[in-house]
Motif scaffolding. Sequence first.
Motif, PDB file in Angstrom:
ATOM      1  N   GLU A 116     -91.020  55.595 -87.408  1.00  0.00           N
ATOM      2  CA  GLU A 116     -90.411  56.663 -87.968  1.00  0.00           C
ATOM      3  C   GLU A 116     -91.374  58.067 -88.080  1.00  0.00           C
ATOM      4  N   ASP A 170     -87.069  76.032 -82.139  1.00  0.00           N
ATOM      5  CA  ASP A 170     -86.320  76.830 -82.747  1.00  0.00           C
ATOM      6  C   ASP A 170     -86.697  78.056 -83.145  1.00  0.00           C
ATOM      7  N   VAL A 180     -91.265  64.461 -83.414  1.00  0.00           N
ATOM      8  CA  VAL A 180     -90.375  65.113 -82.629  1.00  0.00           C
ATOM      9  C   VAL A 180     -89.271  66.151 -83.321  1.00  0.00           C
ATOM     10  N   ARG A 181     -89.060  65.790 -84.786  1.00  0.00           N
ATOM     11  CA  ARG A 181     -88.288  66.807 -85.464  1.00  0.00           C
ATOM     12  C   ARG A 181     -89.092  68.095 -85.818  1.00  0.00           C
ATOM     13  N   GLU A 215     -89.022  70.157 -82.424  1.00  0.00           N
ATOM     14  CA  GLU A 215     -87.656  70.671 -82.347  1.00  0.00           C
ATOM     15  C   GLU A 215     -87.670  72.005 -83.132  1.00  0.00           C
ATOM     16  N   ARG A 216     -87.785  71.858 -84.498  1.00  0.00           N
ATOM     17  CA  ARG A 216     -87.840  72.857 -85.267  1.00  0.00           C
ATOM     18  C   ARG A 216     -88.764  74.180 -84.922  1.00  0.00           C
ATOM     19  N   ALA A 264     -90.504  59.821 -84.943  1.00  0.00           N
ATOM     20  CA  ALA A 264     -89.388  60.620 -84.905  1.00  0.00           C
ATOM     21  C   ALA A 264     -89.602  62.087 -85.708  1.00  0.00           C
ATOM     22  N   GLU A 265     -90.553  61.885 -86.980  1.00  0.00           N
ATOM     23  CA  GLU A 265     -90.696  63.050 -87.665  1.00  0.00           C
ATOM     24  C   GLU A 265     -91.448  64.089 -86.901  1.00  0.00           C
ATOM     25  N   THR A 286     -92.388  71.662 -92.171  1.00  0.00           N
ATOM     26  CA  THR A 286     -92.739  70.536 -92.648  1.00  0.00           C
ATOM     27  C   THR A 286     -92.214  70.602 -94.050  1.00  0.00           C
TER      28      THR A 286
END
Length: 225
Positions: free
Chosen positions: A205, A219, A211-212, A215-216, A208-209, A160
């Motif tokens: 929003e 990774d 989901v990001r 995704e991180r 969306a945050e 974050t």
Amino acid sequence: GEPTLMRVIEGHKGCYEYSAHFTGLEGHGSAPERGVNAVEYAVRYVARLLELREVLRARAPSGSRFDPPWTTINTGAVVGGVAHNVIAGKARVDWEMRPVQPGDADLVKAELHAYCAHHLLPAMRAVAPMADIVTEVIGEVDGLVPVSENEAREIALALTGANGASLVPFGTEAGIFQAMGMQAVICGPGSIEQAHKPDEFIALEQLAEGVRFLERLGDRLQVAP
């Protein structure tokens, strides 16, 4: 994953809820000594809760970041009786506590058990042997205790970009995972201000945050071939 506006949360209080059911002996109000007034014994029970509330205040952990920093007790409802001139045969006390540290809940439950067993019940049963006090457990949710070493917290902070973790007043299942030996934090899209009410929602929003974040996380956890 709980609605924290994607803030990293490392602690919350527990939430323990109970209903104490009192069974006395009804009779005419003109002769109170011939009955067992369940409401009056419920009031004595509440008085003991108030005494224990002050004991818990004095047990506040040094440096506690909770607000307030001690374990709280709240009496939510006292219900009983049928009329002005009838000795109340039934009563119920609904109450809760919000532990900030292990041991506080055990202390309260042990003190209440001793108070009922050695003070209230002998007085009630001296008049009516069938008199009783039964405690119903509505729910016991462990708190999430902030700890110095928490890999889950460090991962969430890295994902974050936050500089530190916070505490929240609401409860989650994270404390249950911690009690099983796992490291845990709370982090998720949405706000608790919109939760548990009509038309609750999560802003796009925020989704969306979230989901990001996932995704991180993917990774970070990906294993190179």
